[in-house]
Design a protein around this motif. Structure first.
Motif, PDB file in Angstrom:
ATOM      1  N   LYS A  46      29.526  -5.621 -15.781  1.00 18.29           N
ATOM      2  CA  LYS A  46      30.951  -5.925 -15.611  1.00 18.29           C
ATOM      3  C   LYS A  46      31.737  -5.644 -16.884  1.00 18.29           C
ATOM      4  N   GLY A  47      31.321  -6.166 -18.007  1.00 17.15           N
ATOM      5  CA  GLY A  47      32.017  -5.949 -19.270  1.00 17.15           C
ATOM      6  C   GLY A  47      33.208  -6.869 -19.454  1.00 17.15           C
ATOM      7  N   GLU A  48      33.892  -6.699 -20.586  1.00 18.06           N
ATOM      8  CA  GLU A  48      35.068  -7.493 -20.913  1.00 18.06           C
ATOM      9  C   GLU A  48      36.316  -6.666 -20.648  1.00 18.06           C
ATOM     10  N   TYR A  49      37.313  -7.292 -20.081  1.00 17.30           N
ATOM     11  CA  TYR A  49      38.560  -6.622 -19.715  1.00 17.30           C
ATOM     12  C   TYR A  49      39.238  -6.021 -20.954  1.00 17.30           C
ATOM     13  N   GLY A  69      26.269  -3.479 -25.012  1.00 15.36           N
ATOM     14  CA  GLY A  69      24.873  -3.410 -24.609  1.00 15.36           C
ATOM     15  C   GLY A  69      23.925  -4.196 -25.487  1.00 15.36           C
ATOM     16  N   GLY A  70      24.404  -4.781 -26.552  1.00 15.01           N
ATOM     17  CA  GLY A  70      23.539  -5.534 -27.446  1.00 15.01           C
ATOM     18  C   GLY A  70      23.445  -4.865 -28.808  1.00 15.01           C
ATOM     19  N   ASN A  96      31.464   5.783 -19.576  1.00 14.20           N
ATOM     20  CA  ASN A  96      31.197   6.636 -20.724  1.00 14.20           C
ATOM     21  C   ASN A  96      30.655   5.813 -21.881  1.00 14.20           C
ATOM     22  N   TYR A  97      29.658   6.353 -22.506  1.00 13.04           N
ATOM     23  CA  TYR A  97      28.910   5.719 -23.583  1.00 13.04           C
ATOM     24  C   TYR A  97      29.580   6.017 -24.924  1.00 13.04           C
ATOM     25  N   ARG A  98      29.369   5.134 -25.877  1.00 14.13           N
ATOM     26  CA  ARG A  98      29.886   5.252 -27.245  1.00 14.13           C
ATOM     27  C   ARG A  98      31.414   5.256 -27.286  1.00 14.13           C
ATOM     28  N   GLU A  99      31.997   4.416 -26.466  1.00 14.62           N
ATOM     29  CA  GLU A  99      33.442   4.196 -26.470  1.00 14.62           C
ATOM     30  C   GLU A  99      33.693   2.695 -26.453  1.00 14.62           C
ATOM     31  N   ASP A 100      34.761   2.277 -27.119  1.00 12.07           N
ATOM     32  CA  ASP A 100      35.115   0.861 -27.061  1.00 12.07           C
ATOM     33  C   ASP A 100      36.597   0.648 -26.783  1.00 12.07           C
TER      34      ASP A 100
END
Length: 131
Positions: A46-49, A69-70, A96-100
């Motif tokens: 889910k992740g954070e909004y 992911g930790g 997509n990976y490696r994005e924040d």
């Protein structure tokens, strides 16, 4: 003796056909299990909004979430398409990976750009694992 050989051929063919069908079903089940465990976008965390943007006509809203992911895994951004008419379930269309962060811009009623990736909603998806 030739008569016995002729009678056995249909039985051998039927047995071989059954074995091939069972083997095919087994391979299909393994393939689906791998897809479900590793590539199904409905199983994403889910992740954070982060943010959201609504399409110009108000038909869709794209919500972005960041997933941590930790300690040993980089951040990832998940984009969830919300159907504002209320008749369809929300759908993950971006991963997509490696994005924040998420930079969302609607080009028109059905085209959205998420962090430089253009998607024609509701049918297109972007998943870094398939690139």
């Amino acid at each position: 003796m030739a008569a016995n050989t002729v009678n056995r051929e249909p039985t051998v063919k039927k047995t071989l056909k059954k074995i091939l069908i069972i083997f095919g079903i087994f391979i299909a089940l393994i393939g689906y299990g791998i897809y479900w465990a590793f590539f199904d976008m409905n199983r994403l965390p889910k992740g954070e909004y982060l943010t959201e943007e609504t399409s110009p006509n108000g038909k869709y809203t794209l919500r972005a979430y960041v997933s941590n992911g930790g300690a040993t895994v980089a951040y990832a951004v998940r984009g969830e398409l919300v159907f504002n008419d209320g008749y369809r379930r929300d759908k993950n269309i971006y991963w997509n990976y490696r994005e924040d962060t998420a930079n969302i811009k609607w080009l028109d009623n059905d085209t959205v750009v998420i962090n430089g990736h253009t998607l024609d909603v509701p049918n297109e998806k972007f998943d870094f694992r398939n690139q």
